[in-house]
Write a protein that holds these residues in place. Sequence first.
Motif, mmCIF file in Angstrom:
data_model
loop_
_atom_site.group_PDB
_atom_site.id
_atom_site.type_symbol
_atom_site.label_atom_id
_atom_site.label_comp_id
_atom_site.label_asym_id
_atom_site.label_seq_id
_atom_site.Cartn_x
_atom_site.Cartn_y
_atom_site.Cartn_z
ATOM 1 N N SER A 120 0.895 -1.317 -0.005
ATOM 2 C CA SER A 120 0.177 0.069 -0.033
ATOM 3 C C SER A 120 0.913 1.513 0.011
ATOM 4 O O SER A 120 0.442 2.537 -0.051
ATOM 5 C CB SER A 120 -0.903 0.057 1.339
ATOM 6 O OG SER A 120 -0.224 0.164 2.446
ATOM 7 N N ARG A 121 2.198 1.223 -0.213
ATOM 8 C CA ARG A 121 3.011 2.306 0.014
ATOM 9 C C ARG A 121 2.743 3.217 -1.026
ATOM 10 O O ARG A 121 2.508 2.737 -2.274
ATOM 11 C CB ARG A 121 4.505 1.870 -0.131
ATOM 12 C CG ARG A 121 5.030 1.166 1.058
ATOM 13 C CD ARG A 121 6.560 0.842 0.963
ATOM 14 N NE ARG A 121 7.207 0.831 -0.143
ATOM 15 C CZ ARG A 121 8.197 0.088 -0.614
ATOM 16 N NH1 ARG A 121 8.417 -0.957 -0.003
ATOM 17 N NH2 ARG A 121 8.723 0.419 -1.953
ATOM 18 N N PRO A 122 2.799 4.511 -0.932
ATOM 19 C CA PRO A 122 2.740 5.390 -1.986
ATOM 20 C C PRO A 122 3.294 5.216 -3.213
ATOM 21 O O PRO A 122 2.755 5.437 -4.648
ATOM 22 C CB PRO A 122 3.029 6.844 -1.635
ATOM 23 C CG PRO A 122 2.632 6.660 0.026
ATOM 24 C CD PRO A 122 3.282 5.091 0.206
ATOM 25 N N ASP A 123 4.685 4.681 -3.243
ATOM 26 C CA ASP A 123 5.335 4.315 -4.603
ATOM 27 C C ASP A 123 4.810 3.135 -5.183
ATOM 28 O O ASP A 123 5.128 2.848 -6.440
ATOM 29 C CB ASP A 123 6.918 4.164 -4.265
ATOM 30 C CG ASP A 123 7.114 3.463 -2.970
ATOM 31 O OD1 ASP A 123 6.253 2.990 -2.075
ATOM 32 O OD2 ASP A 123 8.396 2.797 -3.014
ATOM 33 N N TYR A 124 3.768 2.490 -4.594
ATOM 34 C CA TYR A 124 3.190 1.331 -5.540
ATOM 35 C C TYR A 124 1.812 1.800 -5.938
ATOM 36 O O TYR A 124 1.164 0.945 -6.517
ATOM 37 C CB TYR A 124 3.084 0.285 -4.704
ATOM 38 C CG TYR A 124 4.116 -0.652 -4.398
ATOM 39 C CD1 TYR A 124 4.487 -1.739 -5.229
ATOM 40 C CD2 TYR A 124 5.416 -0.344 -3.462
ATOM 41 C CE1 TYR A 124 5.559 -2.536 -5.136
ATOM 42 C CE2 TYR A 124 6.366 -1.148 -3.445
ATOM 43 C CZ TYR A 124 6.494 -2.435 -4.112
ATOM 44 O OH TYR A 124 7.832 -3.132 -4.190
ATOM 45 N N GLY A 125 1.719 3.009 -6.064
ATOM 46 C CA GLY A 125 0.350 3.500 -6.720
ATOM 47 C C GLY A 125 -0.009 3.203 -7.832
ATOM 48 O O GLY A 125 -0.899 2.756 -8.408
ATOM 49 N N VAL A 126 1.071 3.475 -8.838
ATOM 50 C CA VAL A 126 1.133 3.238 -10.141
ATOM 51 C C VAL A 126 0.898 1.715 -10.313
ATOM 52 O O VAL A 126 0.118 1.409 -11.261
ATOM 53 C CB VAL A 126 2.387 3.800 -10.872
ATOM 54 C CG1 VAL A 126 2.527 3.226 -12.339
ATOM 55 C CG2 VAL A 126 2.535 5.341 -10.670
ATOM 56 N N THR A 127 1.598 0.933 -9.558
ATOM 57 C CA THR A 127 1.537 -0.547 -9.679
ATOM 58 C C THR A 127 0.008 -1.013 -9.463
ATOM 59 O O THR A 127 -0.606 -1.820 -10.299
ATOM 60 C CB THR A 127 2.253 -1.096 -8.604
ATOM 61 O OG1 THR A 127 3.822 -0.703 -8.887
ATOM 62 C CG2 THR A 127 2.240 -2.732 -8.659
ATOM 63 N N ARG A 128 -0.739 -0.446 -8.380
ATOM 64 C CA ARG A 128 -2.068 -0.669 -8.102
ATOM 65 C C ARG A 128 -2.950 -0.495 -9.308
ATOM 66 O O ARG A 128 -3.935 -1.017 -9.697
ATOM 67 C CB ARG A 128 -2.419 -0.051 -6.779
ATOM 68 C CG ARG A 128 -1.784 -0.991 -5.725
ATOM 69 C CD ARG A 128 -2.219 -0.444 -4.202
ATOM 70 N NE ARG A 128 -2.233 1.015 -3.850
ATOM 71 C CZ ARG A 128 -0.945 1.620 -3.597
ATOM 72 N NH1 ARG A 128 -0.052 0.942 -3.317
ATOM 73 N NH2 ARG A 128 -1.209 2.995 -3.250
ATOM 74 N N GLN A 129 -2.709 0.788 -9.684
ATOM 75 C CA GLN A 129 -3.558 1.372 -10.946
ATOM 76 C C GLN A 129 -3.381 0.308 -11.975
ATOM 77 O O GLN A 129 -4.270 0.312 -12.790
ATOM 78 C CB GLN A 129 -3.171 2.921 -11.332
ATOM 79 C CG GLN A 129 -3.504 3.767 -10.232
ATOM 80 C CD GLN A 129 -2.933 5.166 -10.329
ATOM 81 O OE1 GLN A 129 -2.265 5.401 -11.569
ATOM 82 N NE2 GLN A 129 -3.084 6.176 -9.517
ATOM 83 N N PHE A 130 -2.151 0.198 -12.502
ATOM 84 C CA PHE A 130 -1.768 -0.815 -13.575
ATOM 85 C C PHE A 130 -2.748 -2.255 -13.406
ATOM 86 O O PHE A 130 -3.342 -2.748 -14.394
ATOM 87 C CB PHE A 130 -0.365 -1.250 -13.729
ATOM 88 C CG PHE A 130 0.090 -2.288 -14.317
ATOM 89 C CD1 PHE A 130 -0.119 -2.185 -15.787
ATOM 90 C CD2 PHE A 130 0.129 -3.570 -13.709
ATOM 91 C CE1 PHE A 130 0.337 -3.468 -16.720
ATOM 92 C CE2 PHE A 130 0.414 -4.663 -14.675
ATOM 93 C CZ PHE A 130 0.404 -4.453 -16.222
ATOM 94 N N TYR A 131 -2.623 -2.613 -12.285
ATOM 95 C CA TYR A 131 -3.509 -3.992 -11.852
ATOM 96 C C TYR A 131 -4.658 -3.650 -12.261
ATOM 97 O O TYR A 131 -5.482 -4.585 -12.715
ATOM 98 C CB TYR A 131 -3.011 -4.756 -10.884
ATOM 99 C CG TYR A 131 -1.881 -5.216 -10.750
ATOM 100 C CD1 TYR A 131 -1.436 -6.452 -11.758
ATOM 101 C CD2 TYR A 131 -0.510 -4.888 -9.972
ATOM 102 C CE1 TYR A 131 -0.437 -7.069 -11.833
ATOM 103 C CE2 TYR A 131 0.624 -5.535 -10.192
ATOM 104 C CZ TYR A 131 0.822 -6.643 -11.083
ATOM 105 O OH TYR A 131 1.738 -7.256 -11.113
ATOM 106 N N ALA A 132 -5.438 -2.570 -11.477
ATOM 107 C CA ALA A 132 -6.722 -2.215 -11.663
ATOM 108 C C ALA A 132 -7.409 -2.277 -13.180
ATOM 109 O O ALA A 132 -8.116 -2.735 -13.531
ATOM 110 C CB ALA A 132 -7.329 -0.915 -10.829
#
Length: 169
Positions: A120-132
């Motif tokens: 959930s770290r902020p630097d993983y935000g792009v990663t979470r968006q990619f998977y969504a």
Amino acid sequence: MEIGQLRASNRSRLAELLMATGVFRGDEIDVALSLFDFEMSQPASRGPADYEFVGAFEDGQLAGYACFGPTPATEGTYDLYWLAVDPVFQGRGIGRALVHAVEEKLIARDGRLLIVETSSRPDYGVTRQFYARSGYTEAARVRDFYAPADDRILLTTRLTTRDGGAVTR
């Protein structure tokens, strides 16, 4: 871009790629490389692999990779352990091509569920968006798992519909 299997000779480039992302800590990179080393040291005749690797190659250079494998003690469930694309090559659809290649391999094996674990770290935000954008939804969250304010997020996608047919994306 070509998608293909990784070989032991790809190790040094894999290490460079993981470091270049700027997201993974040193201990995380060590884990990724130890999985790669373990799998590359196994005889091909041993049967199904615990970890499989696919790479995306641009002009013969490893631009990204995925590591995945069966989830122990499950039926048709798999984990996508690692997905990384060198920042020089990001934004060209390489990550999506790698995820699609993994999904297609698993569908061919009657895989039914693919799980991704992320932070959930902020630097993983792009990663979470990619998977969504790739059709993955949050299935579980363990608060403060990795560290205070760093949750473990499990994302999933169905590889088949409930009636047994493959999902089309």
